[in-house]
Scaffold this motif. Structure first.
Motif, mmCIF file in Angstrom:
data_model
loop_
_atom_site.group_PDB
_atom_site.id
_atom_site.type_symbol
_atom_site.label_atom_id
_atom_site.label_comp_id
_atom_site.label_asym_id
_atom_site.label_seq_id
_atom_site.Cartn_x
_atom_site.Cartn_y
_atom_site.Cartn_z
ATOM 1 N N MET A 167 5.623 30.472 -4.584
ATOM 2 C CA MET A 167 4.703 29.399 -4.946
ATOM 3 C C MET A 167 4.294 28.588 -3.719
ATOM 4 S SD MET A 167 5.170 26.300 -7.702
ATOM 5 C CE MET A 167 5.930 25.195 -6.512
ATOM 6 N N ASN A 168 5.243 28.342 -2.839
ATOM 7 C CA ASN A 168 4.976 27.521 -1.659
ATOM 8 C C ASN A 168 4.025 28.203 -0.686
ATOM 9 O OD1 ASN A 168 5.800 25.002 -0.129
ATOM 10 N ND2 ASN A 168 6.357 26.572 1.373
ATOM 11 N N ALA A 169 4.195 29.536 -0.538
ATOM 12 C CA ALA A 169 3.374 30.285 0.412
ATOM 13 C C ALA A 169 2.128 30.863 -0.229
ATOM 14 C CB ALA A 169 4.200 31.410 1.047
ATOM 15 N N GLY A 170 2.070 30.810 -1.561
ATOM 16 C CA GLY A 170 0.903 31.342 -2.252
ATOM 17 C C GLY A 170 0.800 32.850 -2.186
ATOM 18 N N VAL A 171 1.970 33.538 -2.182
ATOM 19 C CA VAL A 171 1.969 35.004 -2.140
ATOM 20 C C VAL A 171 2.702 35.523 -3.374
ATOM 21 C CG1 VAL A 171 1.910 35.077 0.371
ATOM 22 C CG2 VAL A 171 4.116 35.105 -0.800
ATOM 23 N N PRO A 172 2.367 36.713 -3.855
ATOM 24 C CA PRO A 172 3.085 37.286 -5.000
ATOM 25 C C PRO A 172 4.560 37.466 -4.653
ATOM 26 C CG PRO A 172 1.058 38.492 -4.570
ATOM 27 C CD PRO A 172 1.269 37.585 -3.403
ATOM 28 N N ILE A 173 5.426 37.152 -5.583
ATOM 29 C CA ILE A 173 6.864 37.252 -5.320
ATOM 30 C C ILE A 173 7.269 38.690 -5.019
ATOM 31 C CG2 ILE A 173 7.511 37.577 -7.747
ATOM 32 C CD1 ILE A 173 9.957 35.822 -7.187
ATOM 33 N N GLU A 174 6.519 39.660 -5.548
ATOM 34 C CA GLU A 174 6.839 41.069 -5.302
ATOM 35 C C GLU A 174 6.810 41.413 -3.812
ATOM 36 O OE1 GLU A 174 5.771 40.534 -9.446
ATOM 37 O OE2 GLU A 174 4.787 39.954 -7.577
ATOM 38 N N LYS A 175 6.030 40.687 -3.026
ATOM 39 C CA LYS A 175 5.945 40.949 -1.586
ATOM 40 C C LYS A 175 7.144 40.410 -0.823
ATOM 41 C CE LYS A 175 0.923 41.313 -1.174
ATOM 42 N NZ LYS A 175 -0.289 40.848 -0.457
ATOM 43 N N LEU A 176 7.925 39.548 -1.466
ATOM 44 C CA LEU A 176 9.097 38.964 -0.819
ATOM 45 C C LEU A 176 10.378 39.699 -1.170
ATOM 46 C CD1 LEU A 176 8.341 35.179 -1.500
ATOM 47 C CD2 LEU A 176 7.996 36.411 0.648
ATOM 48 N N ILE A 177 10.335 40.442 -2.269
ATOM 49 C CA ILE A 177 11.555 41.051 -2.797
ATOM 50 C C ILE A 177 11.956 42.257 -1.965
ATOM 51 C CG2 ILE A 177 12.599 42.177 -4.785
ATOM 52 C CD1 ILE A 177 10.642 40.535 -6.521
ATOM 53 N N THR A 178 13.187 42.234 -1.515
ATOM 54 C CA THR A 178 13.758 43.339 -0.754
ATOM 55 C C THR A 178 15.265 43.292 -0.939
ATOM 56 O OG1 THR A 178 13.914 44.377 1.428
ATOM 57 C CG2 THR A 178 13.944 41.976 1.359
ATOM 58 N N GLU A 179 15.993 44.175 -0.286
ATOM 59 C CA GLU A 179 17.455 44.153 -0.381
ATOM 60 C C GLU A 179 18.049 44.359 1.003
ATOM 61 O OE1 GLU A 179 19.377 47.421 -2.344
ATOM 62 O OE2 GLU A 179 17.828 48.842 -1.767
ATOM 63 N N GLY A 180 19.348 44.179 1.102
ATOM 64 C CA GLY A 180 20.044 44.447 2.346
ATOM 65 C C GLY A 180 19.795 43.405 3.419
ATOM 66 N N THR A 181 19.873 43.859 4.672
ATOM 67 C CA THR A 181 19.768 42.936 5.800
ATOM 68 C C THR A 181 18.409 42.245 5.859
ATOM 69 O OG1 THR A 181 19.130 44.802 7.208
ATOM 70 C CG2 THR A 181 21.450 44.189 7.193
ATOM 71 N N SER A 182 17.360 42.890 5.396
ATOM 72 C CA SER A 182 16.037 42.267 5.429
ATOM 73 C C SER A 182 16.001 41.003 4.580
ATOM 74 C CB SER A 182 14.963 43.246 4.930
ATOM 75 O OG SER A 182 14.848 44.350 5.793
ATOM 76 N N LEU A 183 16.635 41.056 3.408
ATOM 77 C CA LEU A 183 16.662 39.879 2.531
ATOM 78 C C LEU A 183 17.459 38.751 3.171
ATOM 79 C CD1 LEU A 183 16.126 38.518 -0.234
ATOM 80 C CD2 LEU A 183 18.259 39.535 -1.029
ATOM 81 N N ILE A 184 18.630 39.052 3.675
ATOM 82 C CA ILE A 184 19.529 38.021 4.182
ATOM 83 C C ILE A 184 19.068 37.464 5.518
ATOM 84 C CG2 ILE A 184 21.894 37.530 4.920
ATOM 85 C CD1 ILE A 184 21.565 38.005 1.923
ATOM 86 N N PHE A 185 18.651 38.324 6.430
ATOM 87 C CA PHE A 185 18.414 37.893 7.804
ATOM 88 C C PHE A 185 16.944 37.708 8.175
ATOM 89 C CE2 PHE A 185 22.512 40.377 8.194
ATOM 90 C CZ PHE A 185 23.314 39.245 8.227
ATOM 91 N N ILE A 186 16.032 38.056 7.276
ATOM 92 C CA ILE A 186 14.608 37.870 7.580
ATOM 93 C C ILE A 186 13.923 37.022 6.501
ATOM 94 C CG2 ILE A 186 12.395 39.018 7.959
ATOM 95 C CD1 ILE A 186 13.932 41.396 9.114
ATOM 96 N N VAL A 187 14.045 37.443 5.233
ATOM 97 C CA VAL A 187 13.361 36.723 4.160
ATOM 98 C C VAL A 187 13.939 35.330 3.973
ATOM 99 C CG1 VAL A 187 12.849 36.683 1.692
ATOM 100 C CG2 VAL A 187 12.698 38.842 2.969
ATOM 101 N N PHE A 188 15.250 35.208 3.873
ATOM 102 C CA PHE A 188 15.832 33.892 3.617
ATOM 103 C C PHE A 188 15.668 32.914 4.773
ATOM 104 C CE2 PHE A 188 17.558 35.434 -0.309
ATOM 105 C CZ PHE A 188 17.678 34.279 -1.069
ATOM 106 N N PRO A 189 15.824 33.321 6.036
ATOM 107 C CA PRO A 189 15.501 32.380 7.104
ATOM 108 C C PRO A 189 14.062 31.873 7.036
ATOM 109 C CG PRO A 189 16.815 34.157 7.984
ATOM 110 C CD PRO A 189 16.492 34.535 6.563
ATOM 111 N N THR A 190 13.131 32.749 6.647
ATOM 112 C CA THR A 190 11.739 32.327 6.472
ATOM 113 C C THR A 190 11.638 31.253 5.390
ATOM 114 O OG1 THR A 190 10.964 34.547 7.090
ATOM 115 C CG2 THR A 190 9.409 33.119 5.940
ATOM 116 N N ILE A 191 12.389 31.451 4.301
ATOM 117 C CA ILE A 191 12.386 30.480 3.208
ATOM 118 C C ILE A 191 13.005 29.156 3.660
ATOM 119 C CG2 ILE A 191 13.313 29.965 0.916
ATOM 120 C CD1 ILE A 191 13.146 32.982 0.329
ATOM 121 N N PHE A 192 14.110 29.218 4.410
ATOM 122 C CA PHE A 192 14.753 27.982 4.870
ATOM 123 C C PHE A 192 13.827 27.203 5.805
ATOM 124 C CE2 PHE A 192 18.895 30.492 4.274
ATOM 125 C CZ PHE A 192 19.012 30.068 2.961
ATOM 126 N N ASP A 193 13.020 27.931 6.581
ATOM 127 C CA ASP A 193 12.010 27.267 7.414
ATOM 128 C C ASP A 193 11.031 26.479 6.555
ATOM 129 O OD1 ASP A 193 12.950 28.045 9.851
ATOM 130 O OD2 ASP A 193 11.574 29.721 10.122
#
Length: 490
Positions: free
Chosen positions: A285-311
């Motif tokens: 909602m904050n970035a205005g992108v479909p949630i499906e584009k953010l969904i992933t698993e493994g190291t990408s979720l923990i070390f790339i997606v979530f740091p982006t969210i914390f930013d």
């Protein structure tokens, strides 16, 4: 423990339960389950998920508890007692699980880097670049020549922590660490999930996660995914449960303990998935992108997606980020200790040496192996070894265990031992499950996993696979044939 003749023992059932929950609750509960739930029918996935728990998770853990409790020996010694030629199976499994420990601690070391840097959001505006350059590397083979020093330092710290916990007696080491870390892990995750429910857009994430696709229940791969999730989530068949159960006192309520561990593990991963997708919903909602584009698993979720969210969270992210990475650290440590224990126990038993010496030697060896994953292609190597060890090695060994214990050893007489102090009883249905249903289900999952592995295998993956097979088989043969007439060390 100063003398190897002394049988290690938990001082309370609480210590055992916390250690077993710690071994089960790990990184996969945080980064894998939510993706598996989302991608396999959403809310409808709970039907095959709980079916897998009833048919596979609970029965097999009961078997592991019963075997470990009855024999009170290391896994390799148990198989040797059943039939001497089977000892090599015990060593192969212990070595496979130790390999898991080696690369698992590398991932935990990456998390440690993020934990230390999260208050300052050291990943900057490009978490993906930060991860590939300063933490886990990428998939370019040219990166093999580059050593990532922060990862080396993190690996050294993590192996010291494992040594510090494991070289002590079972109770003063694993027991005390588990009783401290597991409650803290659950408290931290509860805070994160509760906060995630206050974020605008969290309902978007929960709706995407739980929206049921009932038609998915007709797909075989959905059911296989559920069974695979239970195997990996509960660390089934990896000799951890057998080893820990061998330290229980004679009044242990084995079946009841299994239910508590399984309920805690499943409750944690389901609860955590709500938090993960609530945060993803906020980001969408904050970035205005479909949630499906953010969904992933493994190291990408923990070390790339979530740091982006914390930013994107601003100041709140500087608080939530450290809590999130601290939860992963605690989950990783308790699971890694579980992965470490089967081989440590087996070596001390085989060579009749003190626990301290066995763990010290093994930690040095493990640290050297972990260094192989700290190059510029570290994350790529981790994914290769993880897929091969789990989908090829451990799944096959679990199926073999069902055959060994169900048919060669015979588990009928375990029923009285299991039921003696337990409120939850097992009987003929449990025996039939172990002897017939589980071996068939596990072999189907293994064939499915191997087919997927071979279809996407690259040349480097084949080379790594051959190295692992040759190395583990050679190690298993050596440890099996090594002279056992060694004086006991005081």
């Amino acid at each position: 423990m100063s003398n190897k003749s002394e049988q290690p023992q938990w001082d309370s059932s609480l210590a055992f339960l916390m250690a077993m929950i710690g071994a089960a609750v790990g990184l996969g509960n945080i980064w894998r389950f939510s993706y598996v739930l989302y991608s396999n029918g959403g809310g409808a996935f709970f039907i095959p998920y709980f079916t897998a728990i009833i048919i596979m998770g609970v029965p097999f853990l009961i078997l592991e508890y019963g075997i470990g409790f009855s024999f009170r020996k290391s896994f390799a010694r148990i198989l040797e007692h059943i039939k001497p030629k089977l000892e090599i199976v015990g060593w192969v499994l212990a070595l496979l699980v130790f390999v898991v420990c080696c690369y698992y601690l590398v991932i935990v070391a990456w998390d440690l880097i993020y934990l230390v840097g999260s208050p300052f959001q050291v990943w900057g505006n490009n978490p993906g670049l930060f991860f590939s350059q300063s933490v886990g590397g990428g998939a370019e083979l040219g990166g093999l020549e580059r050593v990532i020093l922060p990862s080396v330092a993190g690996v050294a710290v993590m192996w010291f922590i494992i040594w510090f916990i494991s070289h002590r007696s079972v109770e003063s080491g694993i027991g005390k660490a588990s009783k401290m870390l597991i409650p803290l892990l659950f408290i931290i995750m509860a805070i994160i999930v509760a906060f995630s429910f206050t974020l605008p857009g969290h309902e978007i994430g929960l709706d995407v996660l739980l929206r049921p696709d009932w038609s998915s229940l007709t797909r075989v791969d959905i059911w296989i995914s559920a069974f695979a999730q239970i195997i990996f989530s509960l660390s089934m068949g990896q000799a951890i449960a057998m080893t820990y159960a061998s330290y229980l006192d004679k009044n242990a309520r084995l079946n009841d303990y299994v239910l508590l561990v399984v309920a805690s593990n499943s409750g944690f991963e389901i609860f955590t998935s709500f938090g993960v997708f609530s945060i993803l919903g906020f980001m969408a909602m904050n970035a205005g992108v479909p949630i499906e584009k953010l969904i992933t698993e493994g190291t990408s979720l923990i070390f790339i997606v979530f740091p982006t969210i914390f930013d994107a969270m601003g100041g709140i992210g500087r608080v939530l980020g450290p809590l999130f990475f601290l939860a992963i650290l605690f989950a990783g440590i308790t699971s890694a200790v579980g992965y470490f224990e089967p081989l440590a126990s087996s070596l001390a038993d085989k060579f009749r040496i003190s626990r301290k010496k066995a763990t010290t030697i093994l930690c040095i060896v493990g640290f050297c192996i972990s260094l192989c994953f700290t190059s510029g292609i570290g994350s790529y190597l981790v994914s290769i070894v993880d897929g091969f060890v789990n989908e090829f090695g451990i799944l096959l060994i679990i199926a073999i265990q069902c055959i060994i214990f169900g048919w060669i050893y015979g588990i009928d007489h375990l029923v009285d031992i299991l039921n003696k102090n337990s409120m939850f009883k097992v009987g003929k249905a449990w025996i039939a499950d172990i002897k017939y249903l589980l071996p068939i289900a596990l072999i189907i999952i293994w064939v499915w996993g191997i087919s997927s592995l071979l279809m996407k295998m690259e040349p480097l993956e084949a080379i790594v696979g051959v190295i692992l097979v040759v190395g583990i088989l050679a190690g298993g043969i050596f440890l099996t044939k090594y002279n056992k007439n060694i004086p006991m060390e005081d």
